[in-house]
Design an enzyme around this catalytic site. Structure first.
Site, mmCIF file in Angstrom:
data_model
loop_
_atom_site.group_PDB
_atom_site.id
_atom_site.type_symbol
_atom_site.label_atom_id
_atom_site.label_comp_id
_atom_site.label_asym_id
_atom_site.label_seq_id
_atom_site.Cartn_x
_atom_site.Cartn_y
_atom_site.Cartn_z
ATOM 1 N N HIS A 671 8.126 10.338 62.605
ATOM 2 C CA HIS A 671 7.191 10.570 63.454
ATOM 3 C C HIS A 671 5.878 11.032 62.368
ATOM 4 O O HIS A 671 5.966 11.482 61.342
ATOM 5 C CB HIS A 671 7.293 11.620 64.278
ATOM 6 C CG HIS A 671 7.598 13.023 63.646
ATOM 7 N ND1 HIS A 671 8.956 13.282 63.249
ATOM 8 C CD2 HIS A 671 6.983 14.075 63.306
ATOM 9 C CE1 HIS A 671 8.924 14.415 62.678
ATOM 10 N NE2 HIS A 671 7.684 14.892 62.924
ATOM 11 N N ASP A 673 2.831 13.898 62.649
ATOM 12 C CA ASP A 673 2.476 15.232 63.473
ATOM 13 C C ASP A 673 0.942 14.985 63.814
ATOM 14 O O ASP A 673 0.062 14.438 63.416
ATOM 15 C CB ASP A 673 2.329 16.494 62.364
ATOM 16 C CG ASP A 673 3.907 16.561 61.983
ATOM 17 O OD1 ASP A 673 4.857 16.281 62.799
ATOM 18 O OD2 ASP A 673 4.079 17.160 60.786
ATOM 19 N N HIS A 723 7.194 10.775 58.627
ATOM 20 C CA HIS A 723 8.345 11.587 58.136
ATOM 21 C C HIS A 723 9.625 11.630 58.977
ATOM 22 O O HIS A 723 9.316 11.676 60.227
ATOM 23 C CB HIS A 723 7.877 12.975 57.498
ATOM 24 C CG HIS A 723 7.360 13.857 58.439
ATOM 25 N ND1 HIS A 723 5.974 13.779 58.585
ATOM 26 C CD2 HIS A 723 7.696 14.887 59.080
ATOM 27 C CE1 HIS A 723 5.792 14.712 59.808
ATOM 28 N NE2 HIS A 723 6.945 15.372 59.899
ATOM 29 N N ARG A 733 20.203 25.174 61.209
ATOM 30 C CA ARG A 733 19.044 25.408 60.412
ATOM 31 C C ARG A 733 17.899 25.758 61.248
ATOM 32 O O ARG A 733 18.009 25.220 62.464
ATOM 33 C CB ARG A 733 18.700 23.916 59.890
ATOM 34 C CG ARG A 733 17.676 23.775 59.090
ATOM 35 C CD ARG A 733 17.443 22.594 58.582
ATOM 36 N NE ARG A 733 16.077 22.302 57.845
ATOM 37 C CZ ARG A 733 15.271 21.293 57.804
ATOM 38 N NH1 ARG A 733 15.752 20.355 58.441
ATOM 39 N NH2 ARG A 733 14.169 21.544 57.145
#
Length: 742
Positions: A671, A673, A723, A733
């Site tokens: 995607h 941002d 990314h 995480r």
């Protein structure tokens, strides 16, 4: 006209009396020397029954100018009344009369009598004697603007064209025979008023003429401060400091803080004589000091530390950590804690359970005992007063940041009876001392306050008010401050009451700014609504927030080339401490309302998320404003260095913490941002808390697979840096994400 014998006799007698009076005056004037008396013929007398701080200051100033001083009455009981509140002081005349008998016939000897508790010499014997000579009288008294102690005598005073009209008995100078003749008639009681006695002598025309008395109307020798505060300023010139009377353009030799002007004298005494100048700085800071450098731990003095938790306070765990790290043998420290806050009991007892046995003793008074602030402070100070092995009492409020580990040693080595280290609010003028008091006893700003707080003037400063943190010598508590209630006085709060009572005992309180000692926290917006409330202190206490949460290497990112570029235009740098990361994660898990990871999301405008994650937005936990400030203060400055020519206020419309789990959402599809640039902070440790994870920039086929905890990735959001989030294969995480400049 007919002249009866009676009327004629009156006409004849009056001229004769006038002639006699003028003849006596002329004879006295004719005996005045043509040249000043040599300084070897000057003898200074003062009466002091105790060696107060004011007396010691007087003697330092006298010794600075090499005056020969005879101190009368030391060790005697003072029976002259409370001259600070009413008339009295006759004991001084009695003692002086006795001492002057052996000098009564020494015509070449000049006697200077001055008070000592509230007097400072501003110049030496040569100038004093020169000005005495220029007065052309054999006896000169100081003058003041107010008449004391009997106002009905005002009409009898001679009028003066310029200057102060009324006699002040705090200082006079004259030839020995004249001074002796002045005091020889004294046959009153010790509690009778000395100034009234001298005033009546001066107002008697015959005695005034025979003794050849005048007043120092224009303050050339004696400067009495009462009624003259607006006239007197400090004069810095040629490595010297003087008090200048602006009304008469005079430089007085002797400064007298008569009446209610003791605090103003203390202010002047911070500079006069040559205590502090612009050229030399502090000239007395190294005097009377002691050293702990060569002492073994067991030889260090014993200190009782009184800790006062009177209100909700941020960073309390950090306070105890700094206390623990003080550079002072713990076995020489005793701890007394007064805590009124139930919320802070956990912090107090955690410290005691983990470290209490390291100290000589620990005593805690908790909220259940309901002991008021002032009473608790009296209790703490009395623990030291009652124990002769207690060498010092160190009072510390919980909002004090003890940044300097050597603070205790530095204060002890300075060796003052009561000494406070200067601390202030970060980048503000709010501090733990007042340089002056208003008429009603509250804060007033002294001329030098800002320079002292900002350390443009460095030294030791005698001030009327200290608070928050100070050191008191145990011997002072056991000898002078024996009154057990030091923290009550009228309607004053405990700190003001303490300082009022100390001033009443004629004990000086000093502030030192010779070192950086720490600061004072703001407690105005301290709340207990969250799990880790200190996270919300970025605006109220920015320096402490930074110390606790910003990585220690942040400030040297550019200089020391800590900034890494693992992928093209992707920058990697340290930003958060481990503590910050842990607390952010814990705060999110404590809140617990994670999104479902679906496209429909009512939290965002339009209600639809193209690339959803399982996350919690900062505004959901009430942290949006604080996070925006973090971006402005710590991200924006780096952005401008990383991307030259791009300036930003670092506004982010979307700030959130993402949670990745293999069984929940292990990864994120490719995607862009919705940002000009994105900040992505790793909040836990790869290989320890989780396996896998990371970020891959598809266009460059470049991956960052083991992001360091507390380090941030910064990269462009649109167009170039398509990314994806790599799969987390085990564990959990956490990352914090901001889309900046949408």
């Amino acid at each position: 006209m007919d002249c009866t014998p009676r009327v004629c006799s009156l006409f004849l007698v009056l001229p004769i009396l006038t002639l006699i009076s003028l003849s006596q005056f002329s004879d006295c004037r004719s005996e005045i020397r043509k040249n000043p008396v040599p300084k070897e013929n000057l003898l200074v007398f003062t009466v002091a029954t105790k060696e107060t701080d004011g007396f010691k200051r007087f003697m330092r100033s006298a010794n600075f100018f090499n005056y020969t001083v005879k101190v009368l009455g030391l060790g005697e009981e003072w029976t002259g009344g409370d001259v600070t509140k009413t008339s009295g002081g006759g004991q001084k005349v009695r003692i002086l009369k006795q001492a002057l008998k052996s000098y009564a016939t020494e015509k070449e000897l000049v006697i200077l009598f001055v008070d000592s508790y509230d007097v400072i010499f501003a110049s030496g014997p040569e100038e004093l004697l020169k000005k005495f000579h220029q007065a052309k009288h054999k006896l000169v008294f100081g003058a003041e603007a107010f008449i004391w102690p009997s106002r009905h005598l005002e009409i009898q005073y001679p009028h003066v064209r310029e200057g102060k009209r009324f006699l002040n008995s705090g200082g006079f100078i004259g030839f020995a025979p004249n001074v002796y003749q002045l005091v020889e008639p004294w046959d009153l009681q010790d509690k009778d008023d000395d100034q009234l006695f001298y005033t009546k002598t001066y107002l008697d025309p015959e005695k005034r003429a025979s003794l050849n008395i005048t007043l120092d109307h224009r303050c050339r020798i004696f400067q009495n401060l009462n009624g003259a505060l607006d006239e007197v300023v400090l004069k810095f010139e040629d490595n010297q400091v003087r008090a200048r009377n602006m009304a008469y353009n005079s430089l007085p030799v002797i400064i007298h803080g008569n009446g209610p002007t003791k605090m103003q004298l203390n202010y002047l005494g911070n500079y006069i004589p040559k205590v502090w100048t612009f050229e030399t700085g502090c000239t007395h800071c190294e005097k009377d000091t002691i050293s702990l450098a060569e002492k073994k731990d067991s030889e260090f003095p014993t200190v009782l530390i009184g800790i006062f938790i009177e209100q909700l306070t941020p960073f309390i765990e950090d306070f105890f950590e700094r206390l623990l790290n003080l550079n002072f043998p713990k076995k020489q420290l005793r701890i007394f804690i007064h805590n009124t806050q139930t919320h802070h009991e956990q912090h107090v007892w955690k410290f005691i359970e983990q470290h209490g046995d390291k100290y000589q003793s620990v005593k805690v008074v908790g909220p259940d005992e309901e002991i008021a602030n002032a009473d608790a402070r009296n209790m703490g100070i009395d623990l030291c007063r009652q124990d002769v092995t207690c060498d010092y009492y160190f009072s510390v409020d919980i909002e004090v940041v003890l940044q300097n580990r050597d603070i205790l040693k530095l204060l002890i080595e300075q060796n003052r009876s009561i000494l406070a280290p200067l601390i202030s609010r970060h980048k503000k003028l709010w501090s733990n001392f007042w340089g002056a008091l208003s008429v009603d006893g509250y804060y007033a700003r002294s001329e030098d306050y800002v320079d002292i707080v900002q350390r443009r003037r460095i030294g030791l400063w005698n001030v009327p008010y200290i608070s928050s943190v100070y050191l008191i010598q145990g011997t002072l508590l056991q000898s002078v401050l024996t009154e057990k209630d030091l923290y009550h006085a009228s309607n004053l709060d405990p700190d003001m009451a303490f300082c009022h009572n100390i001033r009443e005992q004629e004990v000086f309180m000093y502030i030192t700014n010779r070192h950086e000692f720490g600061r004072i926290l703001s407690v105005a917006n301290c709340h207990t609504d969250h799990l880790h409330n200190d996270l919300w202190q970025i605006s109220e206490n920015p320096q402490d927030w930074e110390d606790k949460y910003i990585h220690e290497n942040y400030s040297s990112i550019i200089e020391n080339k800590i900034l890494l570029e693992p992928c093209p235009d992707v920058y990697w740098f340290p930003i958060f401490t481990e503590r910050a990361c842990d607390e952010i994660v814990e705060e999110m898990e404590h809140f617990g309302q994670w999104s479902t990871g679906g496209n429909r999301d009512i939290r965002i405008q339009g209600g639809y998320e193209n690339v959803p994650t399982i996350d919690i937005h900062m505004n959901q936990i009430g942290y949006e404003r604080e996070w925006q400030r973090f971006l402005r203060e710590f991200i924006a400055p780096l952005t401008e260095k990383i991307y030259p020519g791009y300036y930003t206020k670092a506004y982010s419309f979307l700030n959130f913490v993402v949670r990745y789990k293999p069984e929940e959402q292990p990864s994120l599809e490719p995607h862009h941002d919705a940002s000009t640039f994105t900040v992505n902070v790793a909040l836990n440790r790869a290989g320890v808390d989780y396996e896998g994870g990371g970020c891959r920039f598809i266009r460059y086929n470049c991956s960052i697979q083991a992001p360091r905890k507390g380090w941030a990735l910064m990269h462009p959001g649109r167009l170039t840096h398509y990314h994806e989030g790599l799969p987390t294969t085990s564990g959990t995480r956490y990352i914090a994400v901001s889309f900046v400049d949408p």
